[in-house]
Motif scaffolding. Sequence first.
Motif, mmCIF file in Angstrom:
data_model
loop_
_atom_site.group_PDB
_atom_site.id
_atom_site.type_symbol
_atom_site.label_atom_id
_atom_site.label_comp_id
_atom_site.label_asym_id
_atom_site.label_seq_id
_atom_site.Cartn_x
_atom_site.Cartn_y
_atom_site.Cartn_z
ATOM 1 N N GLY A 418 -31.831 28.763 -22.926
ATOM 2 C CA GLY A 418 -32.569 29.461 -23.975
ATOM 3 C C GLY A 418 -33.167 30.778 -23.524
ATOM 4 O O GLY A 418 -33.842 31.454 -24.316
ATOM 5 N N GLY A 419 -32.945 31.125 -22.268
ATOM 6 C CA GLY A 419 -33.473 32.386 -21.758
ATOM 7 C C GLY A 419 -34.965 32.365 -21.508
ATOM 8 O O GLY A 419 -35.589 33.415 -21.316
ATOM 9 N N HIS A 420 -35.561 31.180 -21.485
ATOM 10 C CA HIS A 420 -36.996 31.064 -21.261
ATOM 11 C C HIS A 420 -37.345 31.065 -19.777
ATOM 12 O O HIS A 420 -38.533 31.114 -19.416
ATOM 13 N N ALA A 421 -36.336 30.970 -18.915
ATOM 14 C CA ALA A 421 -36.573 30.947 -17.470
ATOM 15 C C ALA A 421 -35.333 31.482 -16.774
ATOM 16 O O ALA A 421 -34.245 31.554 -17.366
ATOM 17 N N LYS A 422 -35.509 31.858 -15.518
ATOM 18 C CA LYS A 422 -34.412 32.343 -14.693
ATOM 19 C C LYS A 422 -34.210 31.422 -13.497
ATOM 20 O O LYS A 422 -35.155 30.755 -13.064
ATOM 21 N N PRO A 423 -32.987 31.354 -12.962
ATOM 22 C CA PRO A 423 -32.725 30.450 -11.832
ATOM 23 C C PRO A 423 -33.674 30.658 -10.654
ATOM 24 O O PRO A 423 -34.020 29.707 -9.941
ATOM 25 N N GLY A 424 -34.127 31.895 -10.446
ATOM 26 C CA GLY A 424 -35.028 32.163 -9.328
ATOM 27 C C GLY A 424 -36.487 31.930 -9.644
ATOM 28 O O GLY A 424 -37.355 32.138 -8.788
ATOM 29 N N GLY A 425 -36.769 31.489 -10.875
ATOM 30 C CA GLY A 425 -38.154 31.232 -11.264
ATOM 31 C C GLY A 425 -38.713 29.994 -10.596
ATOM 32 O O GLY A 425 -37.971 29.128 -10.124
ATOM 33 N N PRO A 426 -40.043 29.860 -10.566
ATOM 34 C CA PRO A 426 -40.668 28.719 -9.888
ATOM 35 C C PRO A 426 -40.510 27.416 -10.658
ATOM 36 O O PRO A 426 -40.602 27.408 -11.888
ATOM 37 N N VAL A 427 -40.276 26.336 -9.940
ATOM 38 C CA VAL A 427 -40.139 25.036 -10.577
ATOM 39 C C VAL A 427 -41.443 24.613 -11.241
ATOM 40 O O VAL A 427 -41.449 23.861 -12.223
ATOM 41 N N THR A 428 -42.572 25.094 -10.720
ATOM 42 C CA THR A 428 -43.860 24.697 -11.281
ATOM 43 C C THR A 428 -44.038 25.181 -12.716
ATOM 44 O O THR A 428 -44.891 24.658 -13.444
ATOM 45 N N ALA A 429 -43.223 26.170 -13.146
ATOM 46 C CA ALA A 429 -43.309 26.628 -14.532
ATOM 47 C C ALA A 429 -42.835 25.555 -15.506
ATOM 48 O O ALA A 429 -43.195 25.584 -16.687
ATOM 49 N N LEU A 430 -42.020 24.620 -15.009
ATOM 50 C CA LEU A 430 -41.502 23.538 -15.860
ATOM 51 C C LEU A 430 -41.996 22.178 -15.372
ATOM 52 O O LEU A 430 -41.342 21.158 -15.574
ATOM 53 N N LEU A 431 -43.160 22.189 -14.750
ATOM 54 C CA LEU A 431 -43.707 20.940 -14.197
ATOM 55 C C LEU A 431 -44.055 19.968 -15.311
ATOM 56 O O LEU A 431 -44.823 20.291 -16.222
ATOM 57 N N GLY A 432 -43.468 18.778 -15.241
ATOM 58 C CA GLY A 432 -43.757 17.736 -16.212
ATOM 59 C C GLY A 432 -44.739 16.732 -15.650
ATOM 60 O O GLY A 432 -45.174 16.835 -14.494
ATOM 61 N N PRO A 433 -45.112 15.748 -16.436
ATOM 62 C CA PRO A 433 -46.055 14.736 -15.951
ATOM 63 C C PRO A 433 -45.471 13.933 -14.798
ATOM 64 O O PRO A 433 -44.254 13.806 -14.659
ATOM 65 N N ALA A 434 -46.360 13.423 -13.956
ATOM 66 C CA ALA A 434 -45.920 12.610 -12.824
ATOM 67 C C ALA A 434 -45.186 11.374 -13.320
ATOM 68 O O ALA A 434 -45.509 10.823 -14.381
ATOM 69 N N LEU A 435 -44.182 10.946 -12.566
ATOM 70 C CA LEU A 435 -43.468 9.726 -12.903
ATOM 71 C C LEU A 435 -44.395 8.528 -12.737
ATOM 72 O O LEU A 435 -45.294 8.540 -11.896
ATOM 73 N N PRO A 436 -44.195 7.484 -13.522
ATOM 74 C CA PRO A 436 -44.975 6.265 -13.293
ATOM 75 C C PRO A 436 -44.638 5.696 -11.923
ATOM 76 O O PRO A 436 -43.569 5.963 -11.365
ATOM 77 N N THR A 437 -45.560 4.962 -11.362
ATOM 78 C CA THR A 437 -45.352 4.386 -10.026
ATOM 79 C C THR A 437 -45.347 2.866 -10.087
ATOM 80 O O THR A 437 -45.972 2.256 -10.959
ATOM 81 N N VAL A 438 -44.650 2.285 -9.128
ATOM 82 C CA VAL A 438 -44.589 0.832 -9.014
ATOM 83 C C VAL A 438 -44.546 0.474 -7.536
ATOM 84 O O VAL A 438 -43.902 1.152 -6.737
ATOM 85 N N GLY A 439 -45.278 -0.550 -7.156
ATOM 86 C CA GLY A 439 -45.284 -0.984 -5.762
ATOM 87 C C GLY A 439 -43.996 -1.682 -5.389
ATOM 88 O O GLY A 439 -43.363 -2.347 -6.227
ATOM 89 N N ILE A 440 -43.605 -1.564 -4.132
ATOM 90 C CA ILE A 440 -42.321 -2.107 -3.692
ATOM 91 C C ILE A 440 -42.289 -3.624 -3.757
ATOM 92 O O ILE A 440 -41.213 -4.232 -3.859
#
Length: 477
Positions: A418-440
């Motif tokens: 969509g042209g909203h970002a460039k390949p060299g842009g920072p990943v933090t610009a598209l940072l989503g919520p943390a994944l849920p966690t589960v104990g081993i």
Amino acid sequence: MAVHDSVVDAIGGTPLFRLSRLGAGLAAPVYAKAEFLSIGGSVKDRAALSMVLAAERGGLLRPGGTIIEATSGNTGIGLTIVGRRRGYRVIAGVSDRSAPEKSDILRAYGAEVVVAPTAVPIEHPDHLFQVVRRLAAQIPGAWLADQYDNPANPDAHVRTTGPELWGQTGGRITHFVAGVGTGGTISGTGAHLKQASGGAVTVVGADPESSLYGGGDGSPYFVESIGHFLHPGTEEDRWPVSFHRDVVDRFERIPDRESLLTARRLAREEGLLAGPSSGTAVAAALRVARDLGPQDLVVVLLPDSGRSYLSKLYNDDWLRRWGFLEEPRTAAGAEPTAAGAEATVRSVLAGSGPGGAPGRLPVVGSDATLAEALAVLRGVPGGVAPVVLARPARPYGISATEVLGSVSAAAVDRALAGGHAKPGGPVTALLGPALPTVGIGEPLSSARAVLGPDHHAALVLLDGRAAGLVHRTELGG
């Protein structure tokens, strides 16, 4: 029985108990000094009283003044008991990682509690230390106790803890084991014991495995009140002035799991309900005693009570959730058994790492570009991975507390198309919520419940550190 004019007079004077069950089979006796039986529930009562009295003598703390301190809980409790008894206002800055019981106890004694983070660079204005310094500068008549750099902290143990141990053991103590937080307890007690014994007593620091004191990588750990954590963004690594390095002869580095489970054994087998740092110290003391003979005598200091950690250390669900406990759940009164037990998350990850250990963990560093993130995400089940705090490689892996969020291949593709970002842009610009966690060690049904309808993958935790990812398709059901 003792009679006191005030509770302040009951600080210290704690008993020794032989660890006859945990120390069974060892030639050298191991005794525990139960500092949690002090009036405020921890060894920090001693330092609190010493620092307040020294501040009064030096004119730093005057009638109607305010005591301020950054604390994991125990020093704040001691300062509150002493301070309120002597007519002062007390403000305790508490780490957001401390057990909630400690803040409740502080408020019960009359302290005002301010919660602030410690998992940021120490120079950050939101860091707990910066918060309390600002308060001390803004409030007229305020005194910052500054236990990390206050000489009255170790001096309390030169005058009280050390002489008590020497007297209680009749001068027979050969090894003293304690954790290192501010360093005041081990420095002051150790200094006195070395002086009294002509240098014969060996002082051993018990340290979380990743703590910098004992030579770890400085990454986060789960034992409160001891060790030295270093945020990768911190500009200057300052060690406490209260810690006198020359007093400690060597360190025993103890993994979090061993610390936590040893503390639980201490309660169940010896009847001593102590905190997680006591588990670290006892585990270290048992290691030390294995190489000694009957002519030796080991004393380990138990800093605080387990009553402050009922929601963590003594909560089986908390331990499972963070990957510290893998025993199957059983009905009340039933004996643990593997027969018929539901498969756990470990079975999904088994054999994916070296030697059959968990090892599938695609991660994206917070300093990565979107193109670099896509290279990681291609081929990952569900196309999603955690984004972790960028830092130098650490041998103990990624702590769950260093996970900042997540990124998905679908979100990156949409932004690029969509042209909203460039390949060299920072990943933090598209940072989503943390994944849920589960104990081993949690059952697969728990992992499925954690995912719910909104998530395709969960981060698996082993001893509080990221061990791998599990995708919905791997969980069955």
